[in-house]
Motif scaffolding. Structure first.
Motif, PDB file in Angstrom:
ATOM      1  N   LEU A 166      -7.357  -5.953  -4.673  1.00 46.02           N
ATOM      2  CA  LEU A 166      -7.877  -5.258  -3.493  1.00 46.02           C
ATOM      3  C   LEU A 166      -9.137  -5.924  -2.954  1.00 46.02           C
ATOM      4  O   LEU A 166      -9.336  -6.020  -1.741  1.00 46.02           O
ATOM      5  CB  LEU A 166      -8.155  -3.789  -3.820  1.00 46.02           C
ATOM      6  CG  LEU A 166      -6.951  -2.843  -3.757  1.00 46.02           C
ATOM      7  CD1 LEU A 166      -7.405  -1.389  -3.881  1.00 46.02           C
ATOM      8  CD2 LEU A 166      -6.167  -3.017  -2.465  1.00 46.02           C
ATOM      9  N   GLY A 199      -1.556  -6.386  -0.823  1.00 34.79           N
ATOM     10  CA  GLY A 199      -1.312  -4.947  -0.867  1.00 34.79           C
ATOM     11  C   GLY A 199      -0.002  -4.610  -1.556  1.00 34.79           C
ATOM     12  O   GLY A 199       0.076  -3.665  -2.348  1.00 34.79           O
ATOM     13  N   VAL A 241      -2.774   3.355   0.049  1.00 34.05           N
ATOM     14  CA  VAL A 241      -2.495   1.917   0.040  1.00 34.05           C
ATOM     15  C   VAL A 241      -1.149   1.641   0.712  1.00 34.05           C
ATOM     16  O   VAL A 241      -1.008   0.663   1.464  1.00 34.05           O
ATOM     17  CB  VAL A 241      -2.508   1.367  -1.397  1.00 34.05           C
ATOM     18  CG1 VAL A 241      -2.075  -0.104  -1.412  1.00 34.05           C
ATOM     19  CG2 VAL A 241      -3.895   1.491  -2.000  1.00 34.05           C
ATOM     20  N   TRP A 275      -8.593  -0.125   5.783  1.00 32.18           N
ATOM     21  CA  TRP A 275      -8.318  -0.885   4.560  1.00 32.18           C
ATOM     22  C   TRP A 275      -9.581  -1.074   3.720  1.00 32.18           C
ATOM     23  O   TRP A 275      -9.535  -0.987   2.489  1.00 32.18           O
ATOM     24  CB  TRP A 275      -7.709  -2.231   4.907  1.00 32.18           C
ATOM     25  CG  TRP A 275      -7.162  -2.948   3.719  1.00 32.18           C
ATOM     26  CD1 TRP A 275      -7.681  -4.043   3.083  1.00 32.18           C
ATOM     27  CD2 TRP A 275      -5.968  -2.611   2.992  1.00 32.18           C
ATOM     28  NE1 TRP A 275      -6.901  -4.412   2.016  1.00 32.18           N
ATOM     29  CE2 TRP A 275      -5.836  -3.550   1.937  1.00 32.18           C
ATOM     30  CE3 TRP A 275      -4.995  -1.617   3.135  1.00 32.18           C
ATOM     31  CZ2 TRP A 275      -4.781  -3.519   1.036  1.00 32.18           C
ATOM     32  CZ3 TRP A 275      -3.942  -1.590   2.243  1.00 32.18           C
ATOM     33  CH2 TRP A 275      -3.842  -2.525   1.205  1.00 32.18           C
TER      34      TRP A 275
END
Length: 292
Positions: A166, A199, A241, A275
């Protein structure tokens, strides 16, 4: 390459009446009712949950297609841009409060409930009589070991890999944003596909982690207060996510179609805001849920 019409900066845009908000409300209600029944092991739960989810995807696609069409026709000016910025800001604030409530539940269970049940505080005699031998240790499977025996997931295993994934996705997204502002569309698209890939890999590792927890560690939603808070926090983050990855995917496709300009691309920025918020929440989860 598609080119958006020049927006009329002085025009106050008023959208036409739309049924999409009502349809989205109905779709979410059906999905939530079905999911609730499914989690409670009721017979009538799977079909409504899947039907509601399908409706959510359809309405989202159709609704955003309308918005994108209006934007590319040059309907939006400064007024709409400001409205979207405020709306996205308040939406992310509501998400902050959403996760704050769950982190608060974890703090209450770990920092307050466990000491009380073990006999600390004013009601020490009562607690000792009801829960004899209960110790305020974390992770806890609840009073009288109601949650059964289970093992936790080490922080410096899959969770650490997901943290690196991430954090890396935040870097690639920022590089893509700088490339877009400098009108290097090809480089921007490459960095965006890298962000989407990171992702997807994160979600793959989280799926593996859940399977490992249920199959090998006996860590489930029924594993006392630890199990319920663990899956509540990581599960809802995983849903965010998934949503964020879909948003990044759509934005990448729009970039490939020629949407967004170096000086006007808030649709892109909104997804980037979201995000980065997801990244920050995960850092909190890694420290509080996995590490401490």
């Amino acid at each position: 390459m598609a080119t958006a019409a020049a927006p009329n900066k002085d025009r106050y845009f008023v959208p036409a009446p739309s049924a999409w908000p009502f349809l989205m409300t109905m779709a979410l209600a059906i999905m939530v009712v079905g999911l609730s029944n499914f989690l409670e092991s009721k017979s009538f739960g799977t079909i409504p949950a899947l039907a509601g989810l399908a409706m959510v995807f359809y309405v989202s696609f159709a609704w955003f297609a309308n918005v994108i069409s209006e934007s590319e026709r040059g309907e939006y000016g400064k007024q709409v841009d400001m409205t979207y910025r405020w709306s996205m800001g308040w939406f992310i604030f509501s998400e902050v409060m959403f996760f704050a409530a769950f982190f608060g539940a974890l703090f209450y269970a770990r920092g307050l409930s466990l000491p009380w049940l073990s006999g600390a505080g004013e009601k020490i005699e009562t607690n000792l009589q009801i829960w004899q031998g209960f110790e305020a240790v974390w992770p806890s499977n609840g009073p009288a070991a109601l949650g059964g025996d289970f093992q936790t997931i080490p922080a410096f295993d899959v969770p650490l890999i997901n943290t690196l994934l991430l954090l890396s996705s935040g870097v690639t997204l920022t590089l893509a944003h700088h490339a877009l502002k400098e009108n290097h569309r090809g480089i921007c698209i490459l960095w965006m596909w890298a962000t989407v890939s990171l992702g997807v890999v994160f979600l793959g590792f989280q799926g593996y982690e859940y399977i490992h927890a249920y199959r090998d560690l006996n860590l489930t939603l029924g594993s006392g207060i630890y199990g319920s808070t663990f899956f509540m926090l990581t599960g809802f983050h995983g849903m965010h996510v998934i949503l964020g990855t879909l948003m990044l995917f759509v934005i990448t496709l729009r970039l490939m179609k020629g949407h967004f300009k170096p000086e006007a691309h808030f649709g892109y920025e909104a997804v980037a805001w979201y995000w980065h918020f997801v990244d920050v929440v995960w850092l909190g989860l890694f420290v509080v849920v996995y590490w401490l």
